[in-house]
Design a protein around this motif. Structure first.
Motif, PDB file in Angstrom:
ATOM      1  N   TRP A  35       0.853  -1.185   0.000  1.00  0.00           N
ATOM      2  CA  TRP A  35       0.000   0.000   0.000  1.00  0.00           C
ATOM      3  C   TRP A  35       0.890   1.236   0.000  1.00  0.00           C
ATOM      4  O   TRP A  35       1.884   1.296   0.719  1.00  0.00           O
ATOM      5  CB  TRP A  35      -0.906   0.035   1.229  1.00  0.00           C
ATOM      6  CG  TRP A  35      -2.026  -0.947   1.216  1.00  0.00           C
ATOM      7  CD1 TRP A  35      -2.021  -2.206   1.758  1.00  0.00           C
ATOM      8  CD2 TRP A  35      -3.325  -0.769   0.642  1.00  0.00           C
ATOM      9  NE1 TRP A  35      -3.235  -2.816   1.560  1.00  0.00           N
ATOM     10  CE2 TRP A  35      -4.060  -1.950   0.880  1.00  0.00           C
ATOM     11  CE3 TRP A  35      -3.957   0.267  -0.031  1.00  0.00           C
ATOM     12  CZ2 TRP A  35      -5.380  -2.116   0.456  1.00  0.00           C
ATOM     13  CZ3 TRP A  35      -5.266   0.109  -0.448  1.00  0.00           C
ATOM     14  CH2 TRP A  35      -5.966  -1.074  -0.203  1.00  0.00           C
ATOM     15  N   ARG A  37       0.359   5.779  -0.352  1.00  0.00           N
ATOM     16  CA  ARG A  37      -0.662   6.817  -0.237  1.00  0.00           C
ATOM     17  C   ARG A  37      -0.140   8.124  -0.814  1.00  0.00           C
ATOM     18  O   ARG A  37       1.073   8.360  -0.878  1.00  0.00           O
ATOM     19  CB  ARG A  37      -1.096   7.006   1.206  1.00  0.00           C
ATOM     20  CG  ARG A  37      -0.060   7.650   2.112  1.00  0.00           C
ATOM     21  CD  ARG A  37      -0.574   7.721   3.552  1.00  0.00           C
ATOM     22  NE  ARG A  37       0.334   8.448   4.427  1.00  0.00           N
ATOM     23  CZ  ARG A  37       0.158   8.589   5.733  1.00  0.00           C
ATOM     24  NH1 ARG A  37      -0.911   8.033   6.338  1.00  0.00           N
ATOM     25  NH2 ARG A  37       1.024   9.270   6.452  1.00  0.00           N
ATOM     26  N   ARG A  44       3.665  10.528  -3.758  1.00  0.00           N
ATOM     27  CA  ARG A  44       3.179   9.244  -3.276  1.00  0.00           C
ATOM     28  C   ARG A  44       4.218   8.626  -2.352  1.00  0.00           C
ATOM     29  O   ARG A  44       5.401   8.588  -2.661  1.00  0.00           O
ATOM     30  CB  ARG A  44       2.878   8.324  -4.459  1.00  0.00           C
ATOM     31  CG  ARG A  44       2.073   7.104  -4.106  1.00  0.00           C
ATOM     32  CD  ARG A  44       1.589   6.382  -5.352  1.00  0.00           C
ATOM     33  NE  ARG A  44       0.696   7.229  -6.150  1.00  0.00           N
ATOM     34  CZ  ARG A  44       0.022   6.789  -7.212  1.00  0.00           C
ATOM     35  NH1 ARG A  44       0.118   5.520  -7.581  1.00  0.00           N
ATOM     36  NH2 ARG A  44      -0.742   7.618  -7.888  1.00  0.00           N
ATOM     37  N   VAL A  47       3.528   2.955   2.421  1.00  0.00           N
ATOM     38  CA  VAL A  47       2.811   2.732   3.672  1.00  0.00           C
ATOM     39  C   VAL A  47       3.209   1.398   4.291  1.00  0.00           C
ATOM     40  O   VAL A  47       3.673   1.344   5.427  1.00  0.00           O
ATOM     41  CB  VAL A  47       1.282   2.762   3.450  1.00  0.00           C
ATOM     42  CG1 VAL A  47       0.535   2.366   4.718  1.00  0.00           C
ATOM     43  CG2 VAL A  47       0.842   4.143   2.974  1.00  0.00           C
ATOM     44  N   ASP A  89      -3.322  11.521   8.027  1.00  0.00           N
ATOM     45  CA  ASP A  89      -3.464  10.282   7.262  1.00  0.00           C
ATOM     46  C   ASP A  89      -4.377  10.464   6.058  1.00  0.00           C
ATOM     47  O   ASP A  89      -4.530   9.546   5.248  1.00  0.00           O
ATOM     48  CB  ASP A  89      -4.020   9.167   8.144  1.00  0.00           C
ATOM     49  CG  ASP A  89      -3.058   8.743   9.246  1.00  0.00           C
ATOM     50  OD1 ASP A  89      -3.523   8.534  10.389  1.00  0.00           O
ATOM     51  OD2 ASP A  89      -1.848   8.628   8.968  1.00  0.00           O
ATOM     52  N   TYR A  93      -5.312   6.208  -1.053  1.00  0.00           N
ATOM     53  CA  TYR A  93      -4.518   5.013  -0.752  1.00  0.00           C
ATOM     54  C   TYR A  93      -4.551   4.076  -1.954  1.00  0.00           C
ATOM     55  O   TYR A  93      -5.636   3.740  -2.465  1.00  0.00           O
ATOM     56  CB  TYR A  93      -5.050   4.323   0.501  1.00  0.00           C
ATOM     57  CG  TYR A  93      -4.648   5.038   1.766  1.00  0.00           C
ATOM     58  CD1 TYR A  93      -5.225   6.256   2.097  1.00  0.00           C
ATOM     59  CD2 TYR A  93      -3.661   4.524   2.602  1.00  0.00           C
ATOM     60  CE1 TYR A  93      -4.837   6.944   3.240  1.00  0.00           C
ATOM     61  CE2 TYR A  93      -3.265   5.197   3.733  1.00  0.00           C
ATOM     62  CZ  TYR A  93      -3.854   6.414   4.051  1.00  0.00           C
ATOM     63  OH  TYR A  93      -3.451   7.099   5.179  1.00  0.00           O
ATOM     64  N   GLY A 116      -6.841   4.636  -6.683  1.00  0.00           N
ATOM     65  CA  GLY A 116      -6.809   4.981  -5.268  1.00  0.00           C
ATOM     66  C   GLY A 116      -8.192   4.906  -4.631  1.00  0.00           C
ATOM     67  O   GLY A 116      -9.216   5.058  -5.286  1.00  0.00           O
TER      68      GLY A 116
END
Length: 123
Positions: A35, A37, A44, A47, A89, A93, A116
């Motif tokens: 993953w 984000r 980008r 994660v 956050d 994602y 995403g």
């Protein structure tokens, strides 16, 4: 491989979400998944990643202890359990598929990407 992410949404600070990513095509179970984000106006970022059989995981420092990556090879699906969410956050994602059993944090290691799913954490 084709990847379809879902499960984003709007949550308050401290809340939880569990996005998922369904894969189709070549052998999902042979390859590492990850993953990433991307927040508005930012690059980008990595994660978490999980090895082909789920035996090895690795997280970006800011996600350790709050996020958990997992996979179900029988369902060709990878998950990202996100707890104790913070406004920082907030991002789109993305799930990504590697071509090896284990992969690292670099975007170049994951040739296949899904669209995403947007996560918004309200303050």
């Amino acid at each position: 491989v084709q990847l379809q992410a879902s499960g984003g949404g709007l949550v308050p600070t401290g809340g939880s979400l569990r996005p998922s990513c369904a894969a189709s095509g070549r052998m999902f179970s042979n390859n590492a998944m990850a993953w990433f984000r991307q927040a508005p106006g930012k690059e980008r970022e990595f994660v978490a990643t999980i090895s082909w059989n789920g035996g090895s995981t690795y997280y970006a420092n800011s996600m350790k202890g709050r996020f958990t990556i997992s996979r179900d090879n029988a369902k060709n699906t990878v998950y990202l359990q996100m707890n104790s969410l913070k406004p920082e956050d907030t991002a789109a994602y993305y799930c990504a598929a590697g071509r090896k059993a284990v992969a690292g944090t670099g975007r170049y290691e994951y040739p296949d990407w899904g669209q995403g799913t947007l996560v918004t954490v309200s303050s």
